[in-house]
Design an enzyme around this catalytic site. Structure first.
Site, short mmCIF file in Angstrom:
data_model
loop_
_atom_site.label_atom_id
_atom_site.label_comp_id
_atom_site.label_asym_id
_atom_site.label_seq_id
_atom_site.Cartn_x
_atom_site.Cartn_y
_atom_site.Cartn_z
N ASP A 110 41.85 32.94 37.05
CA ASP A 110 43.06 33.25 36.30
C ASP A 110 43.84 31.94 36.18
O ASP A 110 43.51 31.10 35.36
CB ASP A 110 43.85 34.35 37.00
N THR A 114 44.37 29.52 43.79
CA THR A 114 43.63 29.81 45.02
C THR A 114 42.27 29.11 45.01
O THR A 114 41.91 28.43 45.98
CB THR A 114 43.43 31.33 45.19
#
Length: 183
Positions: A110, A114
């Site tokens: 996305d 992370t």
């Protein structure tokens, strides 16, 4: 914000199916072919990013017919919510990554915050080469310059679930990739 199982069921019933299970399986097989071509002779350490990559990693491994080792990492920004916060490391790889070729398998690219942090940590630990594979990549420009090496499918900029991806800690087991209606 947690929801009830009944609310999760309603989200599932109202969701838009973006890819059927058969389409996802075909994409995983195609991604495995590309990974095999690139990494077959490198004795890679394949890391599952928990918890979202559990299903795609398990399916991907059945198509990788060459020597490899598996392990996992667990870093999250979501903790059951729909928007990310600060990165939290819950588990780092147990196998040493120094001088290894490492393939990190994640559910979705996305914004990439992370995944980028995980890749940087592995490079800092001395991995010889680090690759990333994601089941789905969202179509938008907020990826912080991160590009996955192997991508199964692309999805619109909507909240998606299924095949390991969750909606408020539910629906990871949905047999396709779905977009939440209205999100």
């Amino acid at each position: 914000m947690s929801i009830t199982p009944q609310q999760a069921e309603q989200v599932y019933r109202e969701a838009d199916c973006l890819y059927s299970g058969a389409e996802v399986d075909a994409a995983i097989a195609a991604m495995a072919g590309a990974i095999t071509t690139q990494l077959r002779d490198s004795n890679p350490l394949v890391l599952c990013v928990m918890t979202g990559a559990l299903i795609p990693m398990g399916q991907l491994l059945t198509h990788l017919d060459f020597p490899l080792q598996i392990d996992y990492v667990h870093a999250t920004r979501y903790r059951g919510d729909t928007c990310g916060g600060e990165l939290c490391w819950l588990a780092r790889p147990r196998n040493p990554v120094r001088d290894r070729v490492v393939l990190v398998v994640d559910d979705i690219l996305d914004e990439g915050i992370t995944l980028k942090a995980i890749l940087e940590e592995l490079r800092a630990q001395g991995a010889r080469a680090v690759y990333s594979a994601v089941l789905v990549e969202k179509e938008h420009a907020r990826k912080n310059g991160l590009q996955a090496d192997f991508v199964g499918l692309t999805v619109p900029d909507r909240y998606v679930f299924g095949y390991g991806m969750d909606y408020k800690d539910y629906l990871r087991n949905a047999p396709g990739i779905y977009a939440v209606r209205g999100l």
